[in-house]
Design an enzyme around this catalytic site. Structure first.
Site, mmCIF file in Angstrom:
data_model
loop_
_atom_site.group_PDB
_atom_site.id
_atom_site.type_symbol
_atom_site.label_atom_id
_atom_site.label_comp_id
_atom_site.label_asym_id
_atom_site.label_seq_id
_atom_site.Cartn_x
_atom_site.Cartn_y
_atom_site.Cartn_z
ATOM 1 N N ASP A 1 -19.254 9.854 29.690
ATOM 2 C CA ASP A 1 -18.530 8.767 29.039
ATOM 3 C C ASP A 1 -17.989 7.880 30.154
ATOM 4 O O ASP A 1 -17.115 8.308 30.916
ATOM 5 C CB ASP A 1 -17.393 9.350 28.194
ATOM 6 C CG ASP A 1 -16.604 8.294 27.440
ATOM 7 O OD1 ASP A 1 -16.663 7.107 27.828
ATOM 8 O OD2 ASP A 1 -15.910 8.652 26.473
ATOM 9 N N SER B 1 -24.485 -10.244 27.715
ATOM 10 C CA SER B 1 -24.718 -10.725 26.358
ATOM 11 C C SER B 1 -24.619 -12.241 26.353
ATOM 12 O O SER B 1 -24.000 -12.837 27.245
ATOM 13 C CB SER B 1 -23.650 -10.124 25.436
ATOM 14 O OG SER B 1 -23.572 -10.825 24.219
ATOM 15 N N TYR C 1 -14.758 -8.605 22.574
ATOM 16 C CA TYR C 1 -16.101 -8.377 23.099
ATOM 17 C C TYR C 1 -16.578 -9.535 23.978
ATOM 18 O O TYR C 1 -17.037 -9.326 25.103
ATOM 19 C CB TYR C 1 -17.088 -8.148 21.953
ATOM 20 C CG TYR C 1 -18.505 -7.914 22.407
ATOM 21 C CD1 TYR C 1 -18.892 -6.694 22.929
ATOM 22 C CD2 TYR C 1 -19.464 -8.927 22.327
ATOM 23 C CE1 TYR C 1 -20.197 -6.474 23.354
ATOM 24 C CE2 TYR C 1 -20.765 -8.718 22.749
ATOM 25 C CZ TYR C 1 -21.127 -7.487 23.262
ATOM 26 O OH TYR C 1 -22.411 -7.273 23.695
ATOM 27 N N LYS D 1 -17.543 -9.636 28.075
ATOM 28 C CA LYS D 1 -18.847 -10.013 28.619
ATOM 29 C C LYS D 1 -18.755 -11.224 29.544
ATOM 30 O O LYS D 1 -19.542 -11.361 30.478
ATOM 31 C CB LYS D 1 -19.842 -10.253 27.479
ATOM 32 C CG LYS D 1 -20.220 -8.965 26.745
ATOM 33 C CD LYS D 1 -20.861 -7.977 27.710
ATOM 34 C CE LYS D 1 -21.335 -6.708 27.043
ATOM 35 N NZ LYS D 1 -22.067 -5.825 27.967
#
Length: 198
Positions: free
Chosen positions: A64, A144, A164, A168
């Site tokens: 992880d 992304s 998010y 990115k």
């Protein structure tokens, strides 16, 4: 790819999607791959889909990237067992839908720990391995479209990408920081950012 034959590549977030595709492509091209993910059953399933003569080229490790001990233990194992890291593909990433104004800080922190801190930590360990062996390796950061521009929603809708996109955006910046740091350390280690469509 001939230069990378029998070299060691580490792929984070290898249990699905882009990570799985990268693992299979690298193994097919003769690279020794260490696939990292939280779900060992999926990693084992990927190995079982490979042709028998390629399966020994794939090592799977539960890791992880948000857990410091997991990352350190995994990279220590790679150093001791395989001799070091030559290629790192930072693919692990998570999107937890929500609204930045109301989403829980624990969910926001989970995204930041995975998408930013995990990338930095894995890159630090890969760099240490490359530099100690004076090897001009390669670090890839999977980004992304949201790392290059904020998605615009219709005026009557509330966007649900939360943190998010900013995480990115950080990858875009981190790529340039790493490029300058690799140069500053007088290495020829390369850093590449690859943008996917999500």
């Amino acid at each position: 790819m001939e230069r990378w034959h029998n070299r060691i590549a580490v792929v984070t977030g290898a249990s699905s999607g882009i990570g799985t595709a990268v693992v299979k492509d690298l193994v097919r091209e003769g690279v020794i791959v260490v696939a990292l993910a939280r779900r060992m059953d999926r990693l084992e399933a990927i190995r079982n889909t490979l042709p028998k003569d390629q399966q020994s080229r794939l090592h799977v490790q539960k890791c992880d990237v948000t857990k410091e001990n997991d990352v350190n233990d995994t990279f220590d194992w790679i150093e001791q067992t395989l001799g070091g890291v030559d290629i790192l593909i930072n693919n692990a990433g998570v999107l937890i839908p929500g609204v930045l104004l109301t989403q829980s800080l624990s969910e926001i922190n989970q995204v930041l720990q995975t998408n930013i801190v995990g990338v930095v930590h894995c890159t630090q360990r890969a760099f240490k391995s490359m530099k100690s062996r004076n090897f001009d390796g390669h670090v890839f950061l999977i980004n992304s479209l949201t790392g290059h521009g904020v998605l615009t929603c219709p005026p009557d809708e509330v966007p649900n990408f939360s943190i998010y996109g900013p995480s990115k955006y950080a990858i875009t910046s981190i790529t340039e920081v790493l490029r300058q740091e690799f140069r500053g350390y007088k290495t020829k280690i390369k850093v590449t950012v690859s943008t996917n469509i999500k």
